[in-house]
Design an enzyme around this catalytic site. Structure first.
Site, PDB file in Angstrom:
ATOM      1  N   ASN A  87       1.024  -0.974  -0.121  1.00  0.00           N
ATOM      2  CA  ASN A  87       0.164   0.004  -0.003  1.00  0.00           C
ATOM      3  C   ASN A  87       0.939   1.192   0.108  1.00  0.00           C
ATOM      4  O   ASN A  87       1.997   1.117   0.507  1.00  0.00           O
ATOM      5  CB  ASN A  87      -1.069   0.036   1.036  1.00  0.00           C
ATOM      6  CG  ASN A  87      -0.303   0.585   2.440  1.00  0.00           C
ATOM      7  OD1 ASN A  87      -0.402   1.788   2.676  1.00  0.00           O
ATOM      8  ND2 ASN A  87       0.431  -0.197   3.368  1.00  0.00           N
ATOM      9  N   LEU A 133      -0.856   8.363   4.516  1.00  0.00           N
ATOM     10  CA  LEU A 133      -1.268   9.320   5.622  1.00  0.00           C
ATOM     11  C   LEU A 133      -2.141   9.997   5.357  1.00  0.00           C
ATOM     12  O   LEU A 133      -2.191  11.233   6.041  1.00  0.00           O
ATOM     13  CB  LEU A 133      -0.106   9.925   6.305  1.00  0.00           C
ATOM     14  CG  LEU A 133       1.055   8.923   7.128  1.00  0.00           C
ATOM     15  CD1 LEU A 133       2.035  10.020   7.872  1.00  0.00           C
ATOM     16  CD2 LEU A 133       0.428   8.293   8.273  1.00  0.00           C
ATOM     17  N   CYS A 139       6.541   5.352   8.735  1.00  0.00           N
ATOM     18  CA  CYS A 139       5.759   5.058   7.607  1.00  0.00           C
ATOM     19  C   CYS A 139       6.682   5.322   6.352  1.00  0.00           C
ATOM     20  O   CYS A 139       7.318   6.244   6.156  1.00  0.00           O
ATOM     21  CB  CYS A 139       4.610   6.165   7.506  1.00  0.00           C
ATOM     22  SG  CYS A 139       3.811   6.122   5.940  1.00  0.00           S
ATOM     23  N   ILE A 151       6.241  -4.698  13.925  1.00  0.00           N
ATOM     24  CA  ILE A 151       6.889  -3.908  12.716  1.00  0.00           C
ATOM     25  C   ILE A 151       5.899  -3.097  11.821  1.00  0.00           C
ATOM     26  O   ILE A 151       4.578  -3.309  11.812  1.00  0.00           O
ATOM     27  CB  ILE A 151       7.730  -4.826  11.958  1.00  0.00           C
ATOM     28  CG1 ILE A 151       7.044  -5.465  11.078  1.00  0.00           C
ATOM     29  CG2 ILE A 151       8.954  -5.199  12.579  1.00  0.00           C
ATOM     30  CD1 ILE A 151       7.697  -6.499   9.955  1.00  0.00           C
ATOM     31  N   THR A 182       5.285  -1.585   8.031  1.00  0.00           N
ATOM     32  CA  THR A 182       5.348  -2.399   6.721  1.00  0.00           C
ATOM     33  C   THR A 182       6.845  -2.423   6.206  1.00  0.00           C
ATOM     34  O   THR A 182       7.767  -1.499   6.518  1.00  0.00           O
ATOM     35  CB  THR A 182       4.361  -1.720   5.604  1.00  0.00           C
ATOM     36  OG1 THR A 182       4.801  -0.353   5.584  1.00  0.00           O
ATOM     37  CG2 THR A 182       3.128  -2.043   6.244  1.00  0.00           C
ATOM     38  N   GLY A 242       1.205  -9.216   9.644  1.00  0.00           N
ATOM     39  CA  GLY A 242       0.779 -10.327   9.203  1.00  0.00           C
ATOM     40  C   GLY A 242      -0.199 -11.342  10.112  1.00  0.00           C
ATOM     41  O   GLY A 242      -0.258 -12.482  10.005  1.00  0.00           O
ATOM     42  N   GLY A 285      -3.910  -6.069  11.624  1.00  0.00           N
ATOM     43  CA  GLY A 285      -3.994  -4.898  10.639  1.00  0.00           C
ATOM     44  C   GLY A 285      -4.537  -5.289   9.429  1.00  0.00           C
ATOM     45  O   GLY A 285      -5.845  -5.410   9.427  1.00  0.00           O
TER      46      GLY A 285
END
Lengths: 265, 304
Positions: free
Chosen positions: B71, B75, B131, B192, B194, B245, B266
């Site tokens: 993705n 933000l 991010c 974590i 991504t 995950g 998530g």
């Protein structure tokens, strides 16, 4: 909005990669309006690949029977997997999701314009509009005769006038559906229009209707994550007074938007 | 009659009724309330919030990969003022700790955000220095221990509320970053974020994502995330929110056994909107089966 295990009651291969599924899903069917979609888990149960659900438009809504119909075209892994489900299988559905079409009042003249698989959400719309006493002209375009046959428009709607176009001239008007609309729209003088299809078609319809000052709605498509407005992946651009554009969520602010607001890149 | 299982945990001062929360940016209360009773969650972590509204990146913003998704949302959010006045009141109806994820362009902005969010109804802050989808701040701050110290110290000085620092896996040594956050006064760590990745659309022959690169999440990254939690938990004496995950209770247990006090769900929310509740139930069932009366016994049990 429900999470429901829908039971596949009928499955039909329509040719040209088009498939039809009739699903018993009473909660979804009872709450659904034309223009909404279901978010469908594809593939083996508990399999993580493919991971995401697939948004599929409701192509038929039968509230009393508790059934919905999905018409889709195989375009990738997800829809390919979905095409292999059998009658009797259970499908994990979320829905009905999204904002559907605004239904006009009785007696209004409406143009409904569809291109290819974009016709799917327009079928229940036409049915509903006819039931409400609107005068409906349904302009439907497809690549060729076989694609039109796969869509089975005559079977999908009851009432309303159907006008067909094919890009190669193998059935109906020879040329783009938007050219057909341009040719016929003058005498018909619609009060409102609805459109769903590929972006170039939507752009042409949007422009034509703006010229004629006919208000309407467009149903959009975008790659989707959650389907409920949380992940902010499936956005489209809309006009705003303050900025050149702002993003709106296709899944939850749409997929249906007022045609005058949408900026199609 | 079976004994009650105690699922309560304390995350750096935030009392959670169970260890299960959600990953920032994957869950909105109003969006998921039809499927999930928010009162049952251990905490809710809301979408990354910035001082000013953000439009986010161009589309496509999402691309499916094997057992994962990329993705590049960037933000997108309405800014802290809208959050305070329009979104926070929604969460106040519920009995669930609300953790606000904050992201700034500068160190000062992180401090300002922390000040503005020092209000009733905010249980704690998650400092987003990881991010991968923004030009300023974000991951640029989270990959340099000196910058991590500066950002965390600024937030620490600006708020009495619990401060959780969210770490990026896109570093050579995640332990060094975790130690920097701890030194600067973090109350907890979350990991974590991504993994930086990309995909190419072979039909258009162009990058698949509108922002070219994006963050990889989903089951594909779970082993990387478990490894990170394992390393950080043994090196730093702070509670950890483990994520990456998590789809099932079994996944959540791996993180807890690796050393996580809490776990965040998530990508799974997109697939199964009830995933959080299924995981809470699954954790309780596991404890019963294994004769565990307090889930805290399992934290870090794989190395203790």
């Amino acid at each position: 909005m429900y999470l429901e295990k829908g039971k596949v009651r009928a499955r039909e291969e329509r040719g040209c990669g088009y498939y039809w599924l009739e699903i018993e899903s009473p909660a979804v069917a009872a709450a659904a309006v034309p223009g909404q979609f279901v978010h469908v888990r594809v593939g083996e149960k508990e399999s993580m690949d493919p991971l995401l659900r697939r948004p599929i438009s409701l192509a038929r809504i039968e509230r009393e029977k508790g059934r919905i119909g999905l018409l889709y075209r195989v375009v990738g892994r997800g829809t390919k997997l979905l095409s292999s489900v059998c009658e009797g299988a259970e499908l994990d559905l979320m829905g009905p999701l999204g904002r559907g079409f605004t239904l006009v009042e009785k007696g209004k003249r409406v143009a409904v314009i569809g291109g290819g698989i974009g016709a799917a959400p327009l079928f229940p719309l036409v049915a509903e509009l006819v039931d409400r006493g609107a005068e409906v002209k349904f302009f439907l375009g497809a690549a060729n005769h076989s694609h039109l046959q796969a869509l089975q428009p005559e079977k999908m709607i009851r009432g309303g006038e159907l006008v067909l176009a094919t890009d190669d001239g193998s059935a109906g008007f020879a040329g783009r559906v938007t050219d057909l609309v341009r040719q016929e729209i003058g005498p018909f003088r619609p009060d409102f229009f609805y459109a769903c299809g590929p972006v170039p078609m939507l752009r042409a319809v949007q422009q034509l209707m703006a010229e004629l000052s006919v208000p309407g709605e467009l149903s959009l498509e975008e790659r989707m994550g959650c389907g409920v407005g949380a992940c902010l992946a499936c956005v489209c651009k809309v006009r705003t007074a303050e900025a050149p554009f702002t993003y709106r969520k296709v899944c939850s602010d749409g997929p249906v938007f007022p045609a005058g607001e949408v900026l199609l890149d | 009659m079976t004994a009650q299982v105690n699922l309560k945990v304390n995350l750096g001062g935030i009392e959670m009724k169970n260890p299960v929360t959600v990953a920032s940016g994957t869950f909105g209360g109003p969006e998921y309330a039809p499927y999930v009773d928010l009162n049952r969650l251990g905490a809710v972590v809301v979408k990354g919030t910035t001082l000013e509204p953000r439009q986010g990146n161009p589309t496509p913003r999402i691309w499916e990969t094997p057992a994962g998704i990329l993705n590049c949302i960037g933000l997108m959010n309405p800014g802290v003022e809208v959050f305070l006045h329009e979104h926070l009141p929604f969460y106040r109806q519920y009995d669930v700790p609300v953790i606000v994820n904050i992201a700034g362009n500068t160190v000062e902005e992180y401090g300002l955000l922390a000040e503005k969010l020092n209000v009733e109804g905010v249980a704690g802050l998650e400092v987003n220095i990881s991010c991968p989808n923004v030009k300023k701040g974000g991951m640029a701050f989270g990959t340099d221990p000196a910058m991590v110290r500066e950002v965390v110290a600024a937030v620490r000085a600006a708020t009495p509320k619990p401060v959780i620092v969210k770490l990026s896996p896109n570093v050579t040594d995640i332990v060094a970053i975790a130690e920097a956050a701890a030194t600067a006064g973090a109350d907890a760590l979350s990991l974590i974020n991504t993994l930086l990745g990309m995909a190419i659309d072979i039909r258009t022959r162009r990058p698949a994502l509108g922002n070219v690169m994006g963050g990889l999440s989903g089951p594909a990254i779970k082993p990387v995330a478990v490894r990170c939690v394992w390393q950080v938990a043994q090196a730093v004496d702070l509670p950890i929110v483990g994520m990456g995950g998590i789809m099932t209770a079994a996944d959540a247990l791996e993180f807890i056994l690796a050393g996580a006090t809490a776990v965040a769900v998530g990508t799974a929310n997109f697939v199964n909107p009830r995933a959080t509740l299924d995981i809470i139930e699954g954790l309780e069932a596991y404890c019963r089966e294994e004769g565990i009366t307090d889930i805290k016994e399992l934290i870090g049990a794989a190395w203790k």
